[in-house]
Design a protein around this motif. Structure first.
Motif, short mmCIF file in Angstrom:
data_model
loop_
_atom_site.label_atom_id
_atom_site.label_comp_id
_atom_site.label_asym_id
_atom_site.label_seq_id
_atom_site.Cartn_x
_atom_site.Cartn_y
_atom_site.Cartn_z
N GLN A 1 4.81 4.69 -6.74
CA GLN A 1 4.06 3.25 -6.59
C GLN A 1 4.33 2.58 -8.38
O GLN A 1 4.26 1.09 -7.72
CB GLN A 1 2.73 3.64 -6.62
CG GLN A 1 1.65 1.94 -6.04
CD GLN A 1 1.80 1.42 -5.33
OE1 GLN A 1 3.21 0.81 -5.15
NE2 GLN A 1 1.48 1.97 -3.80
N GLY B 1 4.56 10.45 -4.89
CA GLY B 1 3.98 9.11 -4.15
C GLY B 1 3.54 8.02 -5.35
O GLY B 1 3.57 7.31 -5.45
N SER C 1 6.84 3.75 2.61
CA SER C 1 7.70 3.21 3.52
C SER C 1 7.99 1.48 3.12
O SER C 1 9.18 0.73 3.61
CB SER C 1 6.34 2.81 5.15
OG SER C 1 5.10 1.98 4.53
N ALA D 1 -2.91 5.06 -1.17
CA ALA D 1 -2.18 6.52 -0.54
C ALA D 1 -2.33 7.33 -1.90
O ALA D 1 -1.86 8.33 -0.40
CB ALA D 1 -1.16 5.54 0.23
N GLN E 1 0.53 -1.72 0.38
CA GLN E 1 -0.15 0.06 0.02
C GLN E 1 0.94 1.04 0.24
O GLN E 1 0.44 2.22 -0.24
CB GLN E 1 -0.79 0.12 0.93
CG GLN E 1 -1.65 1.27 1.35
CD GLN E 1 -2.58 1.70 1.84
OE1 GLN E 1 -2.41 0.03 3.17
NE2 GLN E 1 -2.66 2.31 3.15
N ASP E 2 1.90 1.25 1.01
CA ASP E 2 2.66 2.56 0.81
C ASP E 2 4.06 2.28 0.18
O ASP E 2 4.75 1.63 1.25
CB ASP E 2 2.49 3.12 2.58
CG ASP E 2 3.01 4.64 2.45
OD1 ASP E 2 3.76 5.10 2.13
OD2 ASP E 2 3.44 4.89 4.22
#
Ligand SMILES: Nc1ncnc2c1ncn2[C@@H]1O[C@H](COP(=O)(O)OP(=O)(O)O)[C@@H](O)[C@H]1O
Ligand code: SF4
Ligand SMILES: [Mg+2]
Lengths: 348, 317
Positions: free
Chosen positions: A178, A174, A118, A201, A114-115
């Motif tokens: 991804q 972001g 991290s 996210a 998802q993130d």
């Protein structure tokens, strides 16, 4: 591509006529200080090449744990697989020796998290983190691995890949980050991709770009895709089938159009009614009352009964005994599925 | 965004830090100089001790040390000498430069050895403890570090000397002139204990925290071996706080070196400083401290830059 595939040690027992992925009666529990959380309580899933299966459900219903169990990356302890089987082309992954299991990851089954901020290691460049796959799994030199990393960044349409390969995760936006995650997952050409809330996210426009990139890459490679999400709006365009999860169980499974037209489980129906809709703009959404159960104390009977508008006394006493066949390729786990499915369609 | 931009940023940061270092250097040396000289009523008589000082000798010495000039001018004279490599003569009439040439290599050897021992032991055991928290290794390490923390080095050093040097005879009990690595091993180990306890705790906490992070899950999903996940991905992240600690620990190490060098009779910086302070030998103390200040500034700068290499997220603005 074929020469690379030839280098991979063939999994013993790999049967190309067997189903791509088949999960049966999977059970996972977390043994923690506050008690045993029964996170997965008999999940069945299957996936074919080129197909997209969406796993849907509120936060905490066991979607990520299912994915981690399939990948073999459950935090253990506290997580333990207590039953069931996960078969990839006929090979039972749960009985595979760890060394072979490790090679299934990234080579055959890969995952997107998802993130991405991290999920990527902050102190290594993306080039290192991509190239690492080729160095570890293919024995490539640093230089060749870097060349492949640049190709991958190109593949996921990151501009100026040759320069950006030396950048660190925090230097990407972001959406770009991804894309890096997607590149990493697809590096070794896996047959199954699990995307765990890949766009949650991100903001809406970027979400759409990432979803269409995923769909495009999936089509090119004829990959099986498991798309995990809690957002029913995301899946409508891309999924072929949907499995709805509640309290560690699949409560309904159906082709995507059927489920939108005629949900057969009260939980699915409630989820559909909670989607924001353009034509009802400004109206209050029907959010589902209450919270998913505490997994250390799942209610007796049907786990959904405290929140269910259809619940009768039988629901409090007995869990629905099985998945009822609603139609060909459609199942639901509800005593009163006929009533639910017979109701007004949720979405006209 | 670009690497060259970060390099430029780091360069500017470096220049700024060097300038700061120069200021720190002058400030620190000035304070030490003032402490050693300004308060003395008659430094020459201190030097002579009980003996009477003939007037002509007194005059010659006064001239040599510029004792008639105002204090700030004296400091200026002294600094000029220092920066041209002339450290002057100690009150015991020995060339301070020669004393330094003997003492510094010994202490640097001792300190480096201590740092290497401390880092090797604390990173290794910190990683094992961090992976198996609450296990037998972790518990034993915890007890040992608690004991080490409780024992001051003035107790630990003679104890170690007595036990490992005198009784077991594993190591020489005293180092002697120009000691090598073997002679320094025991004192360095004693010195290392001074910083080891904290370094183990920090490594352990940082490994434990990193093991829980999302990027470890990604690394496992990439089919990397456990050895690689920990040895490459977790280690690099866990070293960041440890590296900072080493810079901070240098002060502790130097303080500990004074005691350790005294106990093991090692002719290093601490040994000389200790003697210089006791005999109020101003030129000796100021000379050694000045170099000490430079070492501090340089090491901390190196640690900062190392930190930036390990952690690309660090910005220098
Ligand atoms: N590492 C863990 N330790 C303890 N319990 C966990 C852990 N991971 C997941 N769980 C339990 O499993 C449940 C399902 O989690 P998850 O699969 O992450 O939900 P989601 O459907 O939102 O992805 C959580 O509510 C939690 O009780
Ligand atoms: S079994 Fe009963 S409580 Fe459960 S979903 Fe169906 S109607 Fe609701
Ligand atoms: Mg999740």
């Amino acid at each position: 591509m074929t020469d690379i595939k030839a280098e991979i040690d063939v999994l013993p027992g790999l049967d190309s006529s067997a189903r791509l992925l088949e999960v049966e009666d999977l059970r996972v529990e977390f043994r923690t200080q506050v008690g045993v959380a029964k996170a997965i309580n008999g999940v069945n899933l299957h996936l074919d090449p080129g197909e997209t299966l969406a796993i849907l459900g509120e936060s905490g219903c066991g979607k990520s744990v299912t994915a981690q169990a399939i990948m073999g990356i459950l935090d253990s302890p506290p997580g333990f697989i207590t039953g069931g089987s996960i078969r990839y082309r006929g090979v039972d992954l749960l009985t595979l020796p760890e060394e072979q299991r490790r090679r299934v990851r990234a080579n055959h089954i890969a995952m997107i998290f998802q993130d991405a901020l991290s999920a990527l290691n902050p102190v290594f460049s993306v080039g290192f983190q991509l190239g690492e796959l080729f160095r570890v799994h293919r024995g490539m030199s640093r230089q060749d691995a870097k060349r492949r990393a640049i190709e991958l960044l190109d593949m996921v349409k990151i501009p100026a890949a040759r320069q950006r390969v030396n950048d660190y995760p925090h230097q990407f936006s972001g959406g770009m980050r991804q894309r890096v995650m997607i590149a990493m997952a697809l590096a070794l050409d896996p047959k199954v991709l699990i995307a765990d809330e890949p766009t949650t996210a991100l903001d809406v426009t970027v979400q759409a770009q990432i979803m269409s990139l995923l769909a495009e890459l999936q089509r090119e490679r004829n990959m099986g895709l498991i798309l995990i999400t809690h957002d029913m709006g995301v899946v409508a365009d891309v999924a072929d089938r949907i499995s709805v999860m509640y309290a560690g169980r699949v409560v309904e499974e159906a082709p995507v159009l059927d489920i939108y037209a005629r949900p057969a489980h009260p939980y699915t129906k409630a989820l559909l009614e909670s989607i924001p809709r353009l034509d009802l703009k400004g109206q209050q959404l029907n959010v589902i009352k209450g919270l998913p159960p505490n997994l250390t104390r799942i209610p007796a009977g049907c786990a959904f009964h405290p929140r269910c508008g259809y619940a009768q006394s039988v629901c409090r006493a007995d869990p629905p005994p099985q998945l009822f066949d609603v139609a060909a390729g459609r199942t639901a786990r509800c005593h009163f599925w006929t009533e639910v499915a017979g109701d007004e369609p949720a979405v006209k | 965004m670009l690497d060259s931009q970060r390099t430029w940023e780091m360069f500017r940061y470096f220049v700024r830090r060097v300038l700061q270092g120069v200021l720190t250097f002058f400030g620190a040396t000035f304070i030490v100089y003032a402490l050693m000289f300004a308060n003395q009523t008659d430094p020459l008589q201190t030097l002579a001790g009980e003996r009477p000082l003939p007037e002509n000798v007194r005059q010659a010495l006064t001239e040599r040390y510029h004792l008639d000039d105002p204090f700030i001018v004296q400091y200026g004279h002294y600094m000029r000498g220092l920066l041209t490599g002339d450290f002057g003569i100690s009150l015991t009439n020995r060339s301070i430069k020669e004393m330094m040439e003997q003492a510094w290599p010994v202490t640097v050897r001792l300190a480096l050895l201590a740092i290497v021992i401390a880092v090797l032991i604390s990173v290794t055991s910190g990683i094992i403890s961090g992976i198996r928290r609450g296990g037998p290794f972790d518990t034993v390490t915890l007890i040992i570090t608690l004991i080490l923390l409780a024992l001051p080095i003035v107790v630990l050093a003679p104890l170690a000397q007595l036990f490992f040097g005198v009784q077991l005879k594993w190591f020489p009990a005293t180092a002697g002139a120009d000691p090598g690595v073997y002679q320094l091993l025991l004192p360095a180990a004693v010195l290392a204990t001074l910083v080891m306890a904290t370094e183990i705790r920090v490594t352990r906490a940082s490994v434990a925290e990193n093991l829980r992070s999302d990027y470890v899950r990604t690394a496992r999903a990439k089919g990397l071996s456990k050895r690689r996940v920990i040895g490459v991905h977790v280690l690099r992240n866990s070293l960041i706080p440890v590296i900072t600690l080493i810079g901070l620990d240098l002060g502790n190490l130097m303080a500990g070196a004074i005691v350790t060098e005294g106990v093991f009779n090692i002719p290093g910086v601490g040994f000389n400083l200790f003697r210089g302070i006791r005999t109020e030998d101003g030129p000796l103390v100021v000379g050694f401290v000045s170099i000490l200040v430079i070492v501090f500034i340089v090491v901390n700068l190196v640690v900062d830059l190392l930190y930036a290499v390990l952690d690309p997220r660090i910005r220098y603005e």
